[in-house]
Motif scaffolding. Sequence first.
Motif, short mmCIF file in Angstrom:
data_model
loop_
_atom_site.label_atom_id
_atom_site.label_comp_id
_atom_site.label_asym_id
_atom_site.label_seq_id
_atom_site.Cartn_x
_atom_site.Cartn_y
_atom_site.Cartn_z
N ILE A 2 48.53 35.48 -11.86
CA ILE A 2 47.40 35.69 -12.92
C ILE A 2 47.94 36.23 -14.47
CG2 ILE A 2 45.91 37.11 -12.03
CD1 ILE A 2 47.19 37.53 -9.32
N ASP A 3 46.57 35.94 -15.01
CA ASP A 3 46.53 36.18 -16.57
C ASP A 3 45.32 37.66 -16.00
OD1 ASP A 3 45.80 37.10 -18.92
OD2 ASP A 3 45.57 34.64 -19.38
N PRO A 4 46.03 39.01 -16.09
CA PRO A 4 45.29 39.84 -16.88
C PRO A 4 44.00 39.89 -18.10
CG PRO A 4 47.74 40.29 -17.30
CD PRO A 4 47.44 38.65 -17.36
N ARG A 25 34.07 49.34 -15.76
CA ARG A 25 32.53 47.63 -15.45
C ARG A 25 32.82 46.67 -14.57
NH1 ARG A 25 32.31 46.46 -20.24
NH2 ARG A 25 32.95 44.49 -20.37
N ARG A 26 34.01 46.47 -14.50
CA ARG A 26 34.39 45.47 -13.57
C ARG A 26 34.55 45.64 -12.13
NH1 ARG A 26 36.08 39.53 -15.29
NH2 ARG A 26 35.31 38.91 -17.43
N ALA A 27 35.73 46.43 -12.07
CA ALA A 27 35.79 47.50 -10.83
C ALA A 27 34.35 48.33 -9.94
CB ALA A 27 36.66 48.99 -11.30
N ALA A 30 34.34 45.44 -8.03
CA ALA A 30 35.11 45.18 -7.35
C ALA A 30 35.46 45.78 -6.07
CB ALA A 30 35.74 44.63 -8.03
N HIS A 31 34.63 46.68 -6.21
CA HIS A 31 35.51 47.97 -5.70
C HIS A 31 35.37 47.26 -3.67
CE1 HIS A 31 37.47 51.52 -3.28
NE2 HIS A 31 37.68 51.83 -4.10
N PRO A 32 35.73 47.57 -2.68
CA PRO A 32 35.65 47.54 -1.55
C PRO A 32 34.95 48.38 -1.19
CG PRO A 32 38.17 47.73 -1.43
CD PRO A 32 37.49 48.09 -2.78
N ASP A 39 41.24 41.62 -1.87
CA ASP A 39 42.08 41.33 -2.67
C ASP A 39 41.49 40.79 -4.69
OD1 ASP A 39 44.28 40.54 -0.88
OD2 ASP A 39 42.40 38.19 -0.47
N THR A 40 40.42 40.71 -4.94
CA THR A 40 40.18 41.17 -6.09
C THR A 40 40.08 41.93 -6.31
OG1 THR A 40 38.36 39.42 -5.92
CG2 THR A 40 37.84 40.19 -7.82
N PHE A 41 39.99 42.99 -6.22
CA PHE A 41 40.28 44.46 -6.52
C PHE A 41 41.78 45.11 -6.97
CE2 PHE A 41 40.06 49.35 -6.09
CZ PHE A 41 39.36 49.97 -7.49
N ALA A 42 41.93 44.86 -6.13
CA ALA A 42 43.76 44.75 -5.68
C ALA A 42 44.21 44.09 -7.59
CB ALA A 42 44.54 44.15 -5.01
N LYS A 43 43.94 43.12 -8.00
CA LYS A 43 44.23 42.14 -8.67
C LYS A 43 44.05 42.29 -9.80
CE LYS A 43 44.82 37.42 -6.89
NZ LYS A 43 43.86 36.59 -6.78
N LEU A 44 42.43 43.75 -9.63
CA LEU A 44 41.52 43.71 -10.86
C LEU A 44 42.85 45.31 -11.61
CD1 LEU A 44 39.14 44.14 -12.84
CD2 LEU A 44 38.45 45.34 -11.52
N THR A 45 43.19 46.32 -10.47
CA THR A 45 43.60 47.19 -10.70
C THR A 45 45.44 47.09 -11.21
OG1 THR A 45 42.34 48.10 -8.79
CG2 THR A 45 44.68 49.09 -9.59
#
Length: 193
Positions: A2-4, A25-27, A30-32, A39-45
């Motif tokens: 994954i590219d952070p 902004r993305r969180a 993306a936050h559940p 999964d998206t939120f976990a990758k973001l974090t």
Amino acid sequence: MIDPYNILGVARDADAAQIKTAYRRRARNAHPDTGGDVDTFAKLTMSYELLCDPVRRKVFDETGYDPTLADTKDLEGLLVLEGLINDFILDEREPGSFDPVAAMRRKLTDKIVNVRFHILELERHRARIRNHLDRIGRRPETDFLGSMMRARSESITDAIRKAEAQIETIEQAYQMLEGYSYEIEIEAKSAAE
């Protein structure tokens, strides 16, 4: 892998403030708790944590690798490659006199061929068991022979699935070698001929 930078949507030279702003902004979306995907939120974090840690970020920038962001298939492929790397490190031949990358590719190809032959053998055994099952008379009360043979057939099916997964892992390792080459010294090449 994954590219952070892509996950956060920031440039590779982004500073800490830009990374934090992009994460927030993305969180939000993306936050559940706000209907986002776990999964998206976990990758973001994980991406945010990596880019905020100067040592991990430097390692990622130099190698393109961070264990927390690695895909499971990549990790499995790396394990396969790790054994092959040990083989060529321990090879007594002089570096530059042989191509270890090509040798790794050959070994991976050989492994795939061997596993495919193993699968064919397992399928042959399973077919024989099924053939026996079709021909065997059953006891009226309990069919313990049929039961035992069906269990064998199921265990062979499981072994086939594991072998197919092994092939996928080896193929992943092969793909991970894509783009690598090795420079062989001309003198060593001439001496070998």
